[in-house]
Scaffold this active site. Structure first.
Site, mmCIF file in Angstrom:
data_model
loop_
_atom_site.group_PDB
_atom_site.id
_atom_site.type_symbol
_atom_site.label_atom_id
_atom_site.label_comp_id
_atom_site.label_asym_id
_atom_site.label_seq_id
_atom_site.Cartn_x
_atom_site.Cartn_y
_atom_site.Cartn_z
ATOM 1 N N LEU A 101 55.495 -15.374 72.631
ATOM 2 C CA LEU A 101 56.097 -16.682 72.378
ATOM 3 C C LEU A 101 56.367 -16.885 70.887
ATOM 4 C CD1 LEU A 101 56.830 -19.309 73.963
ATOM 5 C CD2 LEU A 101 54.571 -20.169 73.315
ATOM 6 N N SER A 112 50.992 -11.047 74.551
ATOM 7 C CA SER A 112 50.906 -12.465 74.891
ATOM 8 C C SER A 112 51.827 -12.800 76.074
ATOM 9 C CB SER A 112 51.227 -13.300 73.647
ATOM 10 O OG SER A 112 50.853 -14.644 73.824
ATOM 11 N N GLN A 113 52.733 -13.761 75.893
ATOM 12 C CA GLN A 113 53.654 -14.118 76.972
ATOM 13 C C GLN A 113 54.436 -12.899 77.458
ATOM 14 O OE1 GLN A 113 56.156 -17.905 76.993
ATOM 15 N NE2 GLN A 113 57.741 -16.401 76.514
ATOM 16 N N ASP A 131 40.048 -14.970 70.333
ATOM 17 C CA ASP A 131 41.511 -15.051 70.357
ATOM 18 C C ASP A 131 42.007 -16.413 69.857
ATOM 19 O OD1 ASP A 131 44.150 -13.787 71.750
ATOM 20 O OD2 ASP A 131 44.055 -15.942 72.114
ATOM 21 N N HIS A 168 44.472 -14.484 67.745
ATOM 22 C CA HIS A 168 45.617 -14.184 68.603
ATOM 23 C C HIS A 168 46.772 -13.517 67.863
ATOM 24 C CE1 HIS A 168 47.916 -14.451 72.272
ATOM 25 N NE2 HIS A 168 48.915 -15.001 71.613
#
Length: 302
Positions: free
Chosen positions: A45, A111-112, A228, A283
């Site tokens: 993202l 991630s996404q 994270d 993250h």
């Protein structure tokens, strides 16, 4: 004399062969060099390909000659587009890469992007992915107040975001496609146009085919950690998630595993799932941490 002539014969043969030496050298087999499978990287993202410059450097250093493609699609705010739209775009980008790599490819998805890649493996019946490396991805969904959510929905908190995300309008945003409210499971199952489908939590005509496609993968490498700070719960990176009391249930306790709805149980049984938890990484640092790369990623880039 015969003895002397016999001793000189080898030298004579060498002289005769000298003119042909260049041809012999050309015909000799070249020294063996490891040939690594191509690597495809999918960002998360609000990301872009630039975010992965360190990862690219690590791969080039440890596996020289590897063809690495960091896909430059749906960058920045475009990453908020509905995930099925992104899946289609990324699919068009990976098909020619896979076609040129009959030996297979590796996917590193952050991630996404890890959800995009899992959907890709589900809908592509001819993919040749050896290692699917899911890098801090909310594979079982997201349920947390992050800065991204506060920016996108400033008047909402996680406790009431379901009112937006589980509406037709909300499902037009990628974040809502994997918003998983454990207190409104019925709404999630009925409204989720993405996660509930690729998880096989809701019946649909393609469920059996998608499961078969997903099981083509060689290895599923799951990476995440307790520090994270974005993925909530962080165990979602390993297919763990909250129950209705917000107690985290690990992958083996999830219904999608127990029912083997999209292949997790089968993959684990054949030893294809690798879990690599690591503390102390935030993250945004997963793809630039050298220790993480050497421990959890590099071993699976054959």
């Amino acid at each position: 004399m015969l003895g002397l002539c016999g001793q000189r014969l080898p030298a004579a043969w060498v002289l005769l062969l000298l003119p042909f030496l260049p041809l012999l050298l050309l015909a000799a087999p070249a020294p063996h060099r490891a040939s690594y499978k191509p690597v495809i990287v999918v960002h998360g993202l609000f990301d872009s390909s630039y975010s992965f410059r360190h990862l690219l450097e690590y791969i080039n250093e440890t596996h020289p000659g590897t063809v690495v493609t960091v896909l430059d699609l749906f960058d920045g705010r475009e990453s908020l587009r509905p995930l099925w739209e992104q899946v289609q775009g990324f699919r068009e980008a990976v098909v020619p890469i896979m076609a040129k790599a009959p030996q297979g490819v590796h996917l590193i998805c952050y991630s996404q992007g890890g959800l995009v890649c899992r959907a890709l493996l589900s809908v592509m019946d001819d993919h040749n992915v050896d290692s699917f490396i899911s890098l801090s991805s909310p594979q079982m969904g997201q349920y947390g107040d992050t800065d991204y959510l506060k920016w996108l929905f400033p008047t909402s908190m996680r406790s009431n975001l379901y009112r937006i995300c589980y509406s037709p309008w909300g499902q037009e945003f990628s974040i809502c496609n994997y918003w998983h409210d454990p207190h409104h499971d019925d709404l999630y199952l009925n409204a989720s146009s993405f996660l509930a489908l690729i998880n096989g939590e809701r019946d649909h005509p393609n469920a059996t085919v998608w499961r078969k496609n997903f099981l083509r993968v060689g290895h599923l490498v799951l990476i995440g950690g307790p520090d994270d700070g974005v993925i909530t719960p962080w165990q979602s990176s390993f297919f763990g998630f909250y129950d209705a009391n917000e107690t985290v249930l690990e992958m083996e306790e999830q219904l999608v595993y127990l029912r083997d709805s999209f292949g997790l149980k089968t993959l684990l049984a054949r030893g294809a799932i690798v879990r690599c938890p690591m503390a102390g990484i935030s993250h945004t640092a997963w793809h630039s941490n050298r220790t993480l790369y050497e421990t959890c990623i590099e071993p699976w880039l054959s």
